[in-house]
Design a protein around this motif. Structure first.
Motif, mmCIF file in Angstrom:
data_model
loop_
_atom_site.group_PDB
_atom_site.id
_atom_site.type_symbol
_atom_site.label_atom_id
_atom_site.label_comp_id
_atom_site.label_asym_id
_atom_site.label_seq_id
_atom_site.Cartn_x
_atom_site.Cartn_y
_atom_site.Cartn_z
ATOM 1 N N PHE A 1 41.662 -58.114 29.354
ATOM 2 C CA PHE A 1 42.211 -59.038 30.344
ATOM 3 C C PHE A 1 43.177 -60.010 29.656
ATOM 4 O O PHE A 1 43.113 -60.218 28.438
ATOM 5 N N ASN A 2 44.048 -60.613 30.469
ATOM 6 C CA ASN A 2 44.960 -61.635 29.962
ATOM 7 C C ASN A 2 44.509 -63.004 30.442
ATOM 8 O O ASN A 2 44.022 -63.132 31.563
ATOM 9 N N LEU A 3 44.728 -64.011 29.584
ATOM 10 C CA LEU A 3 44.441 -65.390 30.010
ATOM 11 C C LEU A 3 45.596 -65.832 30.895
ATOM 12 O O LEU A 3 46.759 -65.833 30.478
ATOM 13 N N LEU A 4 45.262 -66.193 32.133
ATOM 14 C CA LEU A 4 46.291 -66.494 33.120
ATOM 15 C C LEU A 4 46.571 -67.994 33.173
ATOM 16 O O LEU A 4 47.707 -68.435 33.140
ATOM 17 N N ILE A 5 45.524 -68.787 33.295
ATOM 18 C CA ILE A 5 45.688 -70.233 33.471
ATOM 19 C C ILE A 5 44.521 -70.956 32.808
ATOM 20 O O ILE A 5 43.406 -70.439 32.773
ATOM 21 N N THR A 6 44.806 -72.153 32.300
ATOM 22 C CA THR A 6 43.767 -73.020 31.749
ATOM 23 C C THR A 6 43.788 -74.343 32.499
ATOM 24 O O THR A 6 44.848 -74.924 32.703
ATOM 25 N N PHE A 7 42.623 -74.796 32.940
ATOM 26 C CA PHE A 7 42.509 -76.130 33.528
ATOM 27 C C PHE A 7 41.575 -76.930 32.635
ATOM 28 O O PHE A 7 40.498 -76.452 32.279
ATOM 29 N N ASP A 8 41.982 -78.129 32.256
ATOM 30 C CA ASP A 8 41.040 -78.941 31.488
ATOM 31 C C ASP A 8 40.509 -80.055 32.374
ATOM 32 O O ASP A 8 40.792 -80.118 33.569
ATOM 33 N N ASP A 9 39.712 -80.956 31.754
ATOM 34 C CA ASP A 9 39.068 -81.978 32.586
ATOM 35 C C ASP A 9 40.067 -83.010 33.118
ATOM 36 O O ASP A 9 39.726 -83.800 33.988
ATOM 37 N N ASN A 10 41.319 -83.000 32.609
ATOM 38 C CA ASN A 10 42.324 -83.868 33.226
ATOM 39 C C ASN A 10 42.768 -83.315 34.575
ATOM 40 O O ASN A 10 43.098 -84.048 35.490
ATOM 41 N N ASP A 11 42.775 -81.967 34.673
ATOM 42 C CA ASP A 11 43.153 -81.334 35.941
ATOM 43 C C ASP A 11 42.007 -81.423 36.947
ATOM 44 O O ASP A 11 42.220 -81.597 38.130
#
Ligand code: FE2
Length: 374
Positions: A203-213
């Protein structure tokens, strides 16, 4: 043209070609009654059955279908059965995210050679309608991925199941396919499982959300979305992040007793009609206050739908570079605050509704406060 070439290259390099989600199996306390909820409330059709009447002595399974979405609800018939133990520990929950493949044994062997753990060995099931090949690997928690090859099968579901004639009383609500399935994993587990999907499943990493998001005044979480080569299978993985109070992910992990599937997003191409029917059928949705709609168009720009209609049904909107999406979330569909559904309509957008995270998490916190778990 560029896009086409890029997509083609992506598929040629695909370590694990997937044709889509084959089915999702839930282990539940009372499959017979749950099957009625999925038919009467969510608009599924009961198409196949396996149980004592078909020669299966240990468990009962109901296969429910709506367009390309296939759910299997399974209950044990004795307290010692592993399904009964799974339900005692986790409550009703998702056991299997089954992936539809062209070659189940090869997918399984390839996954094992790249580090996957076997859940069950290659098996061929046959009946008068042909054969199904299957094998399975473990993923987070007690969840498994079964690889299902059905190109030589033309029965209702699988050998062992008998076809059922759907009750015409239960009509589709317009749900079409599984858009994505989200897993909640323990603190520190997100990167481990993202790596698993990258290394083992290609699989590919599509999106990252951190705790700021993804944070409100009280709670936070982190999330990464992985997607298979052709983009048809998407698995966001969440882990809790530190906040002032207990996050919804911690609440899930406490009640589920470990990592597991948090929600499945089901796609429709007419969300107004789908949600309005689901509401009439008695499905409970999270509530987002009316003031959400005051400035939503400033944020997302022009949309085809009438804002009043969206407000009346409490449907949320978000936009990314490629278009917009409409979404809404149910409350948990069993007594424990664990599994729930998202209903989604994509109008170009390929993202996950980041602009709605704050309103949503505040809605979940209000529910947590009612449960005394915030
Ligand atoms: Fe989602």
């Amino acid at each position: 043209m560029d896009t086409l070439i890029k997509e083609k290259t992506g598929i040629e390099n695909d370590l694990m070609p997937l044709l889509g989600t084959d089915h999702i199996e839930f282990y539940v306390g009372n499959a017979k009654q749950a099957a009625i909820y999925y038919q009467a409330a969510l608009g599924f059709q009961f198409i196949a059955y396996r149980g004592p009447e078909t020669g299966e002595r240990e468990k009962c399974s109901y296969v429910l279908q709506q367009d390309k979405i296939r759910f299997v609800l399974t209950s044990a018939l004795s307290p010692e059965h592993e399904i009964a133990k799974h339900v005692a520990l986790h409550g009703d929950g998702v056991k299997t995210l089954a992936l539809w493949v062209d070659d189940a044994f090869k997918s399984y062997q390839d996954a094992l050679s790249r580090g996957a753990k076997s859940a069950f060995e290659p098996t061929t099931l046959t009946d008068d309608n042909g054969e199904i090949k299957m094998a399975a690997i473990h993923t987070y928690g007690e969840t498994i991925h079964t690889f299902v090859e059905r190109k030589n099968y033309h029965g209702a579901f699988m050998p062992g199941f008998e076809a059922r004639t759907p009750n015409p009383k239960y009509q589709s609500v317009g749900l079409k396919f599984v858009d994505h399935c989200v897993g909640n994993v323990e603190l520190g587990g997100m990167n481990k499982w993202v790596k698993f999907y990258q290394d083992v499943m290609g699989f590919n990493l599509l999106i990252t959300f951190d705790d700021n998001d993804i944070s409100t005044k009280y709670t936070a979480l982190m999330s990464k979305v992985v997607s298979n080569g052709n983009g048809w299978v998407k698995f966001p993985i969440n882990e809790p992040a530190k906040g002032l109070k207990k996050s919804q992910i911690e609440e899930y992990l406490d009640f589920y007793h470990g990592a597991g599937v948090q929600h499945m997003a089901l796609a429709t191409d007419d969300i107004l009609k789908t949600v309005s029917t689901l509401r009439e059928n008695g499905v409970d949705f999270l509530y987002v206050p009316d003031n959400y709609y005051e400035d939503v168009l400033d944020r997302v720009g022009e949309i085809d739908e009438d804002l009043e209609d969206l407000k009346k049904l409490n449907i949320l909107v978000d936009r990314d570079d490629e278009g917009y999406l409409l979404q809404i979330f149910t409350k948990p569909v069993q007594d424990r605050p664990t599994v729930f559904y998202e209903i989604i309509q994509r109008k170009g957008a390929k993202s996950f509704g980041k602009g709605n995270f704050k309103a949503l998490f505040e809605a979940i916190e209000r529910e947590q406060a009612l449960r005394g778990t915030l």
